[in-house]
Design a protein around this motif. Structure first.
Motif, PDB file in Angstrom:
ATOM      1  N   TYR A  44       0.834  -1.204   0.000  1.00 52.46           N
ATOM      2  CA  TYR A  44       0.000   0.000   0.000  1.00 52.46           C
ATOM      3  C   TYR A  44       0.870   1.256   0.000  1.00 52.46           C
ATOM      4  O   TYR A  44       0.603   2.209  -0.732  1.00 52.46           O
ATOM      5  N   LEU A  45       1.932   1.248   0.799  1.00 50.39           N
ATOM      6  CA  LEU A  45       2.845   2.394   0.819  1.00 50.39           C
ATOM      7  C   LEU A  45       3.478   2.627  -0.554  1.00 50.39           C
ATOM      8  O   LEU A  45       3.616   3.768  -0.993  1.00 50.39           O
ATOM      9  N   VAL A  46       3.857   1.543  -1.221  1.00 48.40           N
ATOM     10  CA  VAL A  46       4.415   1.666  -2.579  1.00 48.40           C
ATOM     11  C   VAL A  46       3.387   2.319  -3.491  1.00 48.40           C
ATOM     12  O   VAL A  46       3.712   3.236  -4.256  1.00 48.40           O
ATOM     13  N   PHE A  47       2.139   1.888  -3.395  1.00 49.65           N
ATOM     14  CA  PHE A  47       1.088   2.501  -4.217  1.00 49.65           C
ATOM     15  C   PHE A  47       0.906   3.978  -3.899  1.00 49.65           C
ATOM     16  O   PHE A  47       0.718   4.784  -4.802  1.00 49.65           O
ATOM     17  N   TRP A  51       0.979   6.542  -6.808  1.00 45.93           N
ATOM     18  CA  TRP A  51      -0.214   7.335  -7.119  1.00 45.93           C
ATOM     19  C   TRP A  51       0.104   8.818  -7.045  1.00 45.93           C
ATOM     20  O   TRP A  51      -0.498   9.624  -7.735  1.00 45.93           O
ATOM     21  N   GLU A  52       1.071   9.163  -6.220  1.00 47.07           N
ATOM     22  CA  GLU A  52       1.483  10.558  -6.111  1.00 47.07           C
ATOM     23  C   GLU A  52       2.360  10.967  -7.301  1.00 47.07           C
ATOM     24  O   GLU A  52       2.227  12.067  -7.831  1.00 47.07           O
ATOM     25  N   LYS A  53       3.235  10.055  -7.712  1.00 51.25           N
ATOM     26  CA  LYS A  53       4.137  10.339  -8.832  1.00 51.25           C
ATOM     27  C   LYS A  53       4.468   9.037  -9.550  1.00 51.25           C
ATOM     28  O   LYS A  53       5.275   8.239  -9.076  1.00 51.25           O
ATOM     29  N   GLU A  60      14.146   5.902  -6.064  1.00 47.57           N
ATOM     30  CA  GLU A  60      13.283   6.978  -5.556  1.00 47.57           C
ATOM     31  C   GLU A  60      12.214   6.418  -4.618  1.00 47.57           C
ATOM     32  O   GLU A  60      11.905   7.031  -3.598  1.00 47.57           O
ATOM     33  N   ILE A  61      11.662   5.262  -4.965  1.00 44.82           N
ATOM     34  CA  ILE A  61      10.676   4.619  -4.099  1.00 44.82           C
ATOM     35  C   ILE A  61      11.330   4.258  -2.766  1.00 44.82           C
ATOM     36  O   ILE A  61      10.778   4.536  -1.698  1.00 44.82           O
ATOM     37  N   CYS A  62      12.513   3.670  -2.828  1.00 46.45           N
ATOM     38  CA  CYS A  62      13.245   3.306  -1.612  1.00 46.45           C
ATOM     39  C   CYS A  62      13.495   4.534  -0.746  1.00 46.45           C
ATOM     40  O   CYS A  62      13.301   4.494   0.476  1.00 46.45           O
ATOM     41  N   VAL A  96      19.235   1.660 -14.324  1.00 49.27           N
ATOM     42  CA  VAL A  96      18.111   2.321 -13.650  1.00 49.27           C
ATOM     43  C   VAL A  96      16.796   1.698 -14.119  1.00 49.27           C
ATOM     44  O   VAL A  96      16.549   1.582 -15.310  1.00 49.27           O
ATOM     45  N   VAL A  97      15.966   1.310 -13.135  1.00 49.18           N
ATOM     46  CA  VAL A  97      14.667   0.713 -13.438  1.00 49.18           C
ATOM     47  C   VAL A  97      13.582   1.701 -13.017  1.00 49.18           C
ATOM     48  O   VAL A  97      13.561   2.172 -11.885  1.00 49.18           O
ATOM     49  N   GLU A  98      12.711   2.027 -13.969  1.00 47.83           N
ATOM     50  CA  GLU A  98      11.585   2.919 -13.688  1.00 47.83           C
ATOM     51  C   GLU A  98      10.329   2.086 -13.497  1.00 47.83           C
ATOM     52  O   GLU A  98      10.112   1.090 -14.190  1.00 47.83           O
ATOM     53  N   ILE A  99       9.505   2.513 -12.562  1.00 46.72           N
ATOM     54  CA  ILE A  99       8.267   1.810 -12.238  1.00 46.72           C
ATOM     55  C   ILE A  99       7.090   2.667 -12.686  1.00 46.72           C
ATOM     56  O   ILE A  99       6.994   3.837 -12.323  1.00 46.72           O
ATOM     57  N   THR A 100       6.222   2.069 -13.476  1.00 47.63           N
ATOM     58  CA  THR A 100       5.008   2.768 -13.911  1.00 47.63           C
ATOM     59  C   THR A 100       3.789   1.923 -13.571  1.00 47.63           C
ATOM     60  O   THR A 100       3.858   0.693 -13.583  1.00 47.63           O
TER      61      THR A 100
END
Length: 154
Positions: A44-47, A51-53, A60-62, A96-100
């Motif tokens: 949920y925190l990851v979402f 959801w914010e960006k 960046e998520i870490c 670099v891995v981007e998450i979408t």
């Protein structure tokens, strides 16, 4: 005043204990609502971050969640397998891995929209006290970040 280690080592004198116990209690309030969505609290925190960006890197998520990649990477793998996110290597730097978010990942926000209200209604703390606690916790996190990085926090 002389340092008394016996006094210092009482559970009631530990800052860590009420933080730990309160954190477990609050996170536990999320569980029934997140179970309905098939999510863990950390997922949920990851979402919340995505959801914010959307379209940010794993690092960046870490950084946002104050978690290491060893914790975040397995979460992302499960979310990808469930069809909620896409991992894409950066064209500029393939390290670099981007998450979408996928459409399913974006649609989950609508399903989760009432979770903050439901949890807030379970926590019996006056709004002004909740705001004070929020500010103190972020002040603590900021101070720890400055100490760990040896300078100004970002």
């Amino acid at each position: 005043m002389k340092y008394d280690y016996r006094e210092a080592m009482k559970l009631s004198n530990q800052l860590c204990f009420p933080l730990y116990a309160a954190s477990r209690n609050v996170i536990g309030r999320y569980t029934p609502y997140l179970n309905e969505l098939g999510l863990t609290y950390t997922q949920y925190l990851v979402f919340l971050v995505l959801w914010e960006k959307d379209g940010i890197t794993v690092s960046e998520i870490c950084e946002r969640l104050k978690l290491d990649s060893g914790t975040v990477s397995p979460l992302l793998k499960k979310l990808q397998k469930a069809g909620y996110i896409r991992k894409v290597r950066s064209e500029a730097d393939d390290r670099v891995v981007e998450i979408t978010l996928t459409e399913e990942g974006r649609a989950l926000q609508e399903k989760a929209k009432d979770v903050p209200l439901k949890v807030a209604s379970c926590i019996e703390l006056a709004p002004e006290k909740a705001k004070m606690l929020y500010e103190l916790l972020y002040e603590l996190l900021d101070a720890q970040n400055k100490k760990n990085t040896g300078g100004e926090s970002v």
